[in-house]
Design an enzyme around this catalytic site. Structure first.
Site, PDB file in Angstrom:
ATOM      1  N   ASP A  97      -1.535  68.154  30.086  1.00 54.95           N
ATOM      2  CA  ASP A  97      -2.051  69.464  30.469  1.00 54.95           C
ATOM      3  C   ASP A  97      -1.928  70.454  29.323  1.00 54.95           C
ATOM      4  O   ASP A  97      -2.776  71.348  29.172  1.00 54.95           O
ATOM      5  CB  ASP A  97      -1.318  69.978  31.706  1.00 54.95           C
ATOM      6  CG  ASP A  97      -1.830  69.343  32.982  1.00 54.95           C
ATOM      7  OD1 ASP A  97      -3.032  69.479  33.267  1.00 54.95           O
ATOM      8  OD2 ASP A  97      -1.049  68.694  33.688  1.00 54.95           O
TER       9      ASP A  97
ATOM     10  N   ARG B 167       8.472  65.528  42.331  1.00 53.61           N
ATOM     11  CA  ARG B 167       7.628  66.613  41.818  1.00 53.61           C
ATOM     12  C   ARG B 167       6.755  67.149  42.941  1.00 53.61           C
ATOM     13  O   ARG B 167       6.084  66.403  43.646  1.00 53.61           O
ATOM     14  CB  ARG B 167       6.745  66.145  40.662  1.00 53.61           C
ATOM     15  CG  ARG B 167       5.886  67.289  40.120  1.00 53.61           C
ATOM     16  CD  ARG B 167       5.303  67.012  38.770  1.00 53.61           C
ATOM     17  NE  ARG B 167       4.247  66.017  38.795  1.00 53.61           N
ATOM     18  CZ  ARG B 167       3.445  65.769  37.758  1.00 53.61           C
ATOM     19  NH1 ARG B 167       3.601  66.440  36.633  1.00 53.61           N
ATOM     20  NH2 ARG B 167       2.521  64.829  37.841  1.00 53.61           N
TER      21      ARG B 167
ATOM     22  N   HIS C 174       0.040  64.504  41.873  1.00 57.73           N
ATOM     23  CA  HIS C 174      -1.204  63.760  41.640  1.00 57.73           C
ATOM     24  C   HIS C 174      -1.306  62.499  42.489  1.00 57.73           C
ATOM     25  O   HIS C 174      -2.155  61.649  42.223  1.00 57.73           O
ATOM     26  CB  HIS C 174      -1.316  63.400  40.154  1.00 57.73           C
ATOM     27  CG  HIS C 174      -1.522  64.579  39.263  1.00 57.73           C
ATOM     28  ND1 HIS C 174      -2.626  65.398  39.348  1.00 57.73           N
ATOM     29  CD2 HIS C 174      -0.747  65.102  38.278  1.00 57.73           C
ATOM     30  CE1 HIS C 174      -2.538  66.358  38.444  1.00 57.73           C
ATOM     31  NE2 HIS C 174      -1.405  66.199  37.787  1.00 57.73           N
TER      32      HIS C 174
ATOM     33  N   GLU D 255       3.766  73.169  30.487  1.00 62.14           N
ATOM     34  CA  GLU D 255       2.617  72.288  30.226  1.00 62.14           C
ATOM     35  C   GLU D 255       1.333  73.083  29.997  1.00 62.14           C
ATOM     36  O   GLU D 255       0.246  72.638  30.363  1.00 62.14           O
ATOM     37  CB  GLU D 255       2.449  71.271  31.358  1.00 62.14           C
ATOM     38  CG  GLU D 255       2.486  71.834  32.765  1.00 62.14           C
ATOM     39  CD  GLU D 255       2.407  70.758  33.831  1.00 62.14           C
ATOM     40  OE1 GLU D 255       2.022  69.613  33.503  1.00 62.14           O
ATOM     41  OE2 GLU D 255       2.702  71.057  35.000  1.00 62.14           O
TER      42      GLU D 255
ATOM     43  N   ASP E 295      14.722  69.781  52.370  1.00 64.52           N
ATOM     44  CA  ASP E 295      15.193  69.292  53.659  1.00 64.52           C
ATOM     45  C   ASP E 295      14.934  67.801  53.835  1.00 64.52           C
ATOM     46  O   ASP E 295      15.656  67.124  54.578  1.00 64.52           O
ATOM     47  CB  ASP E 295      14.535  70.078  54.800  1.00 64.52           C
ATOM     48  CG  ASP E 295      15.168  71.447  55.004  1.00 64.52           C
ATOM     49  OD1 ASP E 295      16.257  71.695  54.441  1.00 64.52           O
ATOM     50  OD2 ASP E 295      14.581  72.274  55.721  1.00 64.52           O
TER      51      ASP E 295
END
Length: 260
Positions: free
Chosen positions: A182, A77, A52, A156, A91
């Site tokens: 959510d 996240r 987000h 969620e 990576d």
């Protein structure tokens, strides 16, 4: 140059060693200054949120570097459960990844596969060119990388809650993180994270995770609710975000001193 380089222990190892729930904050601003302030404040972990927040791969790298001098463990996240993105985030040096919106065991298995090199998984080999191995300064990175990583998947949605047992049974899922916002929306209760039905669904998932022997966390900005979830047995939680603290305290000051 110091050699070899030893990577920090992953979040699942930190949880295993912890004597209390691990408490953290979101880093959503993209500011390396804010990230350092949060990481140096004394929290156990921080979430660099690529879902987000307006983060490029370069932003993720900058934030990981900004918090690396402090004890707070960074988790990153992703915006989506995608094999290519997981490879890139790994990576970049993201050792602890959180995957949003995992609704089934099959989706969890795909995330696990993306985390690991063959034959266990499908992660692409490019560590010699990447921060993950500190450009080959980590000895035997290719054969030991899995030991340095942790995977958290998010439960969620009402569908994920229904499938929680199957998700928790997936080998390679180290932890689940419950997102009440959510979840509430998927239950037709958008904006009502503390609705009794939502809280019941969260607590039921916490109980299932404990029964399965998996670590479980939850997001809760209401501090009383956060404490209740910790009392219910969660292993880790997020209780605030850099942007929300700045916004709320700025508005409170303006209300106190600038209103007529």
């Amino acid at each position: 140059m110091p050699f070899p380089v030893e990577l920090p222990k992953p979040f699942n190892a930190q949880l295993a060693d912890a004597s209390r729930p691990q408490v953290g904050m979101w880093i959503s601003s993209g500011s390396s200054v804010a990230a350092e302030i949060v990481a140096s404040a004394g929290f156990d972990w921080v979430l660099v949120d690529g879902e987000h927040s307006p983060y490029s791969l370069e932003t993720i790298t900058t934030l990981l570097r900004a918090v690396s001098a402090y004890d707070a463990t960074p988790m990153v996240r992703l915006p989506v459960n995608d094999t290519v993105l997981i490879k890139q985030y790994l990576d970049l040096g993201g050792q602890n990844l959180m995957i949003p919106m995992v609704d089934s065991a099959q989706e969890a298995e795909a995330a696990v596969a993306a985390m690991h090199y063959p034959p266990r998984g499908v992660r692409g080999v490019g560590s010699a060119l990447a921060r993950s191995s500190r450009w080959n300064a980590v000895p035997n990175y290719l054969t030991t990388a899995s030991e340095t990583l942790s995977l958290t998947v998010q439960i969620e949605s009402a569908e994920a809650v229904k499938n929680a047992d199957e998700i928790l049974a997936v080998d390679g899922v180290d932890a689940v993180f419950i997102g009440p916002s959510d979840l509430a929306a998927s239950m037709g209760l958008i904006g009502q994270q503390q609705h009794p039905d939502v809280v019941d669904a969260v607590n039921a998932t916490i109980a299932k995770a404990k029964e399965a022997g998996k670590f479980v966390g939850v997001n809760a900005f209401n501090l009383d609710q956060a404490q209740a979830y910790m009392d219910a047995g969660v292993d880790f939680t997020l209780i605030a975000a850099d942007v929300s603290l700045l916004a709320n305290h700025s508005r409170a000051l303006a209300e106190k001193f600038c209103s007529e």
